[in-house]
Design a protein around this motif. Structure first.
Motif, mmCIF file in Angstrom:
data_model
loop_
_atom_site.group_PDB
_atom_site.id
_atom_site.type_symbol
_atom_site.label_atom_id
_atom_site.label_comp_id
_atom_site.label_asym_id
_atom_site.label_seq_id
_atom_site.Cartn_x
_atom_site.Cartn_y
_atom_site.Cartn_z
ATOM 1 N N HIS A 26 0.818 -1.223 0.000
ATOM 2 C CA HIS A 26 0.000 0.000 0.000
ATOM 3 C C HIS A 26 0.842 1.259 0.000
ATOM 4 O O HIS A 26 0.336 2.348 0.254
ATOM 5 C CB HIS A 26 -0.938 -0.004 1.208
ATOM 6 C CG HIS A 26 -1.810 -1.199 1.264
ATOM 7 N ND1 HIS A 26 -2.830 -1.422 0.378
ATOM 8 C CD2 HIS A 26 -1.778 -2.284 2.081
ATOM 9 C CE1 HIS A 26 -3.408 -2.568 0.649
ATOM 10 N NE2 HIS A 26 -2.785 -3.120 1.678
ATOM 11 N N GLU A 32 -3.711 -0.541 4.330
ATOM 12 C CA GLU A 32 -4.902 -0.152 3.581
ATOM 13 C C GLU A 32 -5.749 0.826 4.400
ATOM 14 O O GLU A 32 -6.371 1.734 3.846
ATOM 15 C CB GLU A 32 -5.733 -1.375 3.214
ATOM 16 C CG GLU A 32 -6.912 -1.028 2.345
ATOM 17 C CD GLU A 32 -7.653 -2.221 1.808
ATOM 18 O OE1 GLU A 32 -8.549 -1.995 0.973
ATOM 19 O OE2 GLU A 32 -7.348 -3.359 2.188
ATOM 20 N N LYS A 35 -4.449 4.238 3.890
ATOM 21 C CA LYS A 35 -4.763 4.629 2.511
ATOM 22 C C LYS A 35 -6.218 5.102 2.412
ATOM 23 O O LYS A 35 -6.518 6.133 1.803
ATOM 24 C CB LYS A 35 -4.514 3.431 1.594
ATOM 25 C CG LYS A 35 -4.705 3.683 0.141
ATOM 26 C CD LYS A 35 -4.219 2.458 -0.605
ATOM 27 C CE LYS A 35 -5.166 2.039 -1.657
ATOM 28 N NZ LYS A 35 -4.717 0.888 -2.426
ATOM 29 N N LEU A 36 -7.140 4.372 3.054
ATOM 30 C CA LEU A 36 -8.554 4.737 3.013
ATOM 31 C C LEU A 36 -8.844 6.004 3.821
ATOM 32 O O LEU A 36 -9.702 6.800 3.439
ATOM 33 C CB LEU A 36 -9.417 3.579 3.506
ATOM 34 C CG LEU A 36 -9.440 2.370 2.581
ATOM 35 C CD1 LEU A 36 -10.202 1.221 3.232
ATOM 36 C CD2 LEU A 36 -10.027 2.710 1.230
ATOM 37 N N ASP A 38 -6.797 8.522 4.070
ATOM 38 C CA ASP A 38 -6.352 9.596 3.185
ATOM 39 C C ASP A 38 -7.371 9.835 2.067
ATOM 40 O O ASP A 38 -7.696 10.984 1.755
ATOM 41 C CB ASP A 38 -4.986 9.262 2.593
ATOM 42 C CG ASP A 38 -4.424 10.403 1.780
ATOM 43 O OD1 ASP A 38 -4.005 11.412 2.387
ATOM 44 O OD2 ASP A 38 -4.400 10.282 0.536
ATOM 45 N N LEU A 39 -7.892 8.770 1.483
ATOM 46 C CA LEU A 39 -8.909 8.907 0.436
ATOM 47 C C LEU A 39 -10.131 9.637 0.972
ATOM 48 O O LEU A 39 -10.685 10.526 0.307
ATOM 49 C CB LEU A 39 -9.301 7.534 -0.106
ATOM 50 C CG LEU A 39 -10.399 7.513 -1.160
ATOM 51 C CD1 LEU A 39 -9.982 8.285 -2.406
ATOM 52 C CD2 LEU A 39 -10.771 6.084 -1.502
ATOM 53 N N TRP A 42 -9.539 13.371 1.129
ATOM 54 C CA TRP A 42 -9.676 14.020 -0.182
ATOM 55 C C TRP A 42 -11.149 14.109 -0.581
ATOM 56 O O TRP A 42 -11.599 15.138 -1.087
ATOM 57 C CB TRP A 42 -8.891 13.261 -1.252
ATOM 58 C CG TRP A 42 -7.431 13.523 -1.194
ATOM 59 C CD1 TRP A 42 -6.479 12.726 -0.620
ATOM 60 C CD2 TRP A 42 -6.744 14.663 -1.714
ATOM 61 N NE1 TRP A 42 -5.244 13.307 -0.752
ATOM 62 C CE2 TRP A 42 -5.364 14.489 -1.424
ATOM 63 C CE3 TRP A 42 -7.142 15.803 -2.395
ATOM 64 C CZ2 TRP A 42 -4.406 15.418 -1.790
ATOM 65 C CZ3 TRP A 42 -6.181 16.723 -2.765
ATOM 66 C CH2 TRP A 42 -4.838 16.525 -2.458
ATOM 67 N N ALA A 43 -11.914 13.038 -0.344
ATOM 68 C CA ALA A 43 -13.327 13.011 -0.731
ATOM 69 C C ALA A 43 -14.142 14.049 0.027
ATOM 70 O O ALA A 43 -15.091 14.629 -0.519
ATOM 71 C CB ALA A 43 -13.905 11.617 -0.511
#
Length: 62
Positions: A26, A32, A35-36, A38-39, A42-43
Motif C-alpha cells: 500500500h 490499507e 490509505k482509506l 487519506d482517500l 480528499w473526498a
C-alpha cells in the motif's frame, strides 16, 4: 537496488516508517486503513490542491 539502498519514507497518514518494497503493497501508506483514511480526507475536501475554482460557485453565472 540492495537493502541498503531501499527508500525509507513516512506514511502520510500516521507517520509510521515504510520501505519502498513489495513488503509494503500500500506504499506510500503503511496499510490499507491509512490509505482509506487519506482517500476519505480528499473526498470530504479536507485536502485540496491550491488554486482557483474551475467553475463558478453559483448557477446564476452560467
Amino acid at each position: 537496488m540492495t537493502n541498503d539502498q531501499t527508500i525509507k519514507l513516512l506514511c502520510p497518514t500516521c507517520q509510521a516508517t515504510v520501505f519502498w518494497s513489495e513488503a509494503y503493497p500500500h506504499r506510500p501508506f503503511c496499510s490499507e486503513r491509512c490509505k482509506l483514511i487519506d482517500l476519505g480526507e480528499w473526498a470530504s475536501e479536507n485536502h485540496r490542491i491550491p488554486g482557483d475554482d474551475a467553475l463558478p460557485q453559483n448557477d446564476d453565472e452560467y
